[in-house]
Design an enzyme around this catalytic site. Structure first.
Site, PDB file in Angstrom:
ATOM      1  N   GLU A   3      14.849  45.172-124.641  1.00 18.26           N
ATOM      2  CA  GLU A   3      15.188  46.525-124.202  1.00 18.26           C
ATOM      3  C   GLU A   3      16.434  46.577-123.309  1.00 18.26           C
ATOM      4  O   GLU A   3      16.381  47.012-122.152  1.00 18.26           O
ATOM      5  CB  GLU A   3      14.008  47.159-123.462  1.00 18.26           C
ATOM      6  CG  GLU A   3      12.754  47.277-124.304  1.00 18.26           C
ATOM      7  CD  GLU A   3      11.608  47.974-123.590  1.00 18.26           C
ATOM      8  OE1 GLU A   3      10.636  48.333-124.266  1.00 18.26           O
ATOM      9  OE2 GLU A   3      11.687  48.147-122.350  1.00 18.26           O
ATOM     10  N   GLU A  22       6.415  45.412-129.322  1.00 15.14           N
ATOM     11  CA  GLU A  22       5.520  45.977-128.299  1.00 15.14           C
ATOM     12  C   GLU A  22       4.974  47.302-128.804  1.00 15.14           C
ATOM     13  O   GLU A  22       5.709  48.125-129.348  1.00 15.14           O
ATOM     14  CB  GLU A  22       6.249  46.253-126.978  1.00 15.14           C
ATOM     15  CG  GLU A  22       6.659  45.042-126.184  1.00 15.14           C
ATOM     16  CD  GLU A  22       7.360  45.427-124.878  1.00 15.14           C
ATOM     17  OE1 GLU A  22       7.104  46.546-124.362  1.00 15.14           O
ATOM     18  OE2 GLU A  22       8.172  44.622-124.397  1.00 15.14           O
TER      19      GLU A  22
END
Length: 460
Positions: free
Chosen positions: A165, A360
């Site tokens: 991220e 995720e």
């Protein structure tokens, strides 16, 4: 059967060094930005729990890996701590090498493939003091760190990730105050983001030039942007949200080029981006082998306010709350399972159907203690429902040709989460903060059946 997943599908969980390891100030590890921030401003942290001990994986990894096997994992993603492996940025910490080699070896011995990430928000503080991602020197420091990791662990790890991220430290550190340096400056944000992307490129370059075995990718939190209506102004808003928060890293990572709309934004806002001539050629040459995708919630937007002087982004789009949204009240996030399908089809259609996996996906719940039964097990049916609903949409995307090869839940054991710490619990396994004991939740048994059968359980 429609309910089955492809042969060899990856099942497991994701976590990170700073959120799970603990041992933050022993065995040679130096301070990260989070260690420093907690030392200087502990009141910013929800429960005043710092990153020193967190979930204690550093000392409990042998039993934790055994538990992963018991949950049916065939893969697990975590990160190496830059501040532990190279405390001064130059010299290798042999205690770190011993720790990580044993972790990766034990994972493999238990049938769990290690997927290893290099950076998960934990900038060593001494680099932060020199400007962090705003200082171009960090690109080469990161490339050296990446090469060190490949050299010391490449015989044990075949699936590497450069960043998790990468948009988050930019958004949270340069557009609000949730990460350091906690400033609001769109021009600084773009320069830091560009250097982050180049650090990724140089790490991929090192990996491929050294002919490391295996493959290398990046993990992005892709958040589909949905407009409020068919109105052209709302559609335009969704385009800008997608360009800024998804395609700003997705396009250069996969295609090797920035989207033209991002270049237009830079011109519109008179952002002066410092770069060198070879940067874009290297970006084009060193693209990823695979993509990891983190998905939790959609982004819903409406037309921006072109006259806004308060927030640059509000000129382009404004958040919109969909009246029909199903919400997770603990996190304030919308639950929209179809978003995962939309991501799958977008990757298929617009990103060369690159191999990808769900890196995720999970639900955070505050006060899970209220769901503990008389036998001490958290009855987290809401987590089972969340995963089931998302996986059904993922199956649809796979059936329609999207090249998805795995699913990782966030997370394995309840772990520490930045300023929120342990406010919201995400794990398949409950962590008792007082004793550090681990207790499987109901979802752990469900996940075992899912992983071992490679099929969604019909009833639970």
């Amino acid at each position: 059967m429609m309910n089955e997943f492809p042969k060899g599908f990856l099942w497991g969980a994701a976590s990170s060094g700073p959120q799970l390891e603990g041992a933050a100030d022993i065995d040679g590890k130096v301070k990260t930005v989070w260690d420093h921030w907690f030392e200087t401003e502990p009141d910013k942290f929800y429960q005043q729990i710092g990153p020193r001990d967190v979930s204690n994986f550093y000392f409990r990894y042998k039993e934790d890996i055994q538990t992963m096997k018991e949950l049916g994992f065939n893969s697990y993603r975590t990160s190496i701590s830059w501040a532990r492996l190279l405390p001064d940025g130059k010299h290798v910490n042999e205690k770190a090498v011993t720790f990580y080699r044993d972790v990766f070896t034990r994972l493999k011995e238990n049938g769990v493939k290690p997927i290893i990430n290099l950076f998960h928000f934990d900038m060593p503080y001494h680099f932060h003091e020199k400007g962090g991602w705003e200082n171009r020197d960090i690109i080469h420091e990161f490339a050296f760190y990446a090469k060190t990791a490949f050299d010391y662990f490449g015989d044990l790890v075949e699936e590497w990730v450069t960043f998790n991220e990468p948009i988050v430290p930019i958004e949270m550190g340069f557009l609000n105050d949730k990460h350091l340096p906690a400033v609001v400056d769109i021009k600084r944000a773009f320069q830091a983001g560009f250097h982050t992307m180049l650090a990724h490129v140089y790490a991929v370059k090192v990996f491929k030039e050294n002919q490391n075995k295996g493959k290398i990718g990046i993990i992005l939190n892709l958040t589909p942007s949905y407009p409020r209506s068919e109105n052209p102004a709302d559609q335009e808003a969704a385009k800008w949200a997608d360009v800024l928060f998804n395609r700003s890293f997705l396009d250069p990572a996969v295609h090797g080029t920035y989207p033209s709309e991002l270049k237009q934004f830079i011109e519109n806002e008179q952002i002066e981006l410092h770069y060198e001539d070879e940067d874009f050629a290297l970006m084009k040459q060193y693209t990823v082998d695979f993509l990891g995708v983190n998905y939790y919630q959609p982004r819903r937007v409406q037309a921006g306010d072109k006259a806004s002087n308060q927030d640059v982004l509000q000129k382009y789009f404004i958040p919109y709350q969909w009246p029909e949204a199903k919400m997770n009240p603990h996190r304030g996030w919308e639950i929209y399972e179809k978003g995962l399908y939309d991501i799958a089809i977008n990757i298929r259609n617009n990103y060369s159907n690159i191999p990808w996996y769900v890196a995720e996906n999970g639900i955070g719940v505050e006060g899970e203690e209220q769901f503990i039964d008389s036998l001490g097990e958290v009855q987290d049916d809401y987590r089972i429902e969340f995963m089931t609903d998302h996986l059904r949409w993922l199956q649809k995307g796979i059936a329609e040709g999207s090249n998805c090869y795995g699913y990782h839940v966030w997370t394995f054991i309840d772990n520490w989460s930045w300023l929120n710490e342990y406010k919201n619990r995400y794990g398949l396994v409950r962590l008792d903060l007082e004793t550090m004991e681990r207790h499987k939740k109901k979802s752990a048994s469900w996940f075992y059946e899912l992983a071992k059968g490679n099929t969604l359980p019909e009833k639970w």
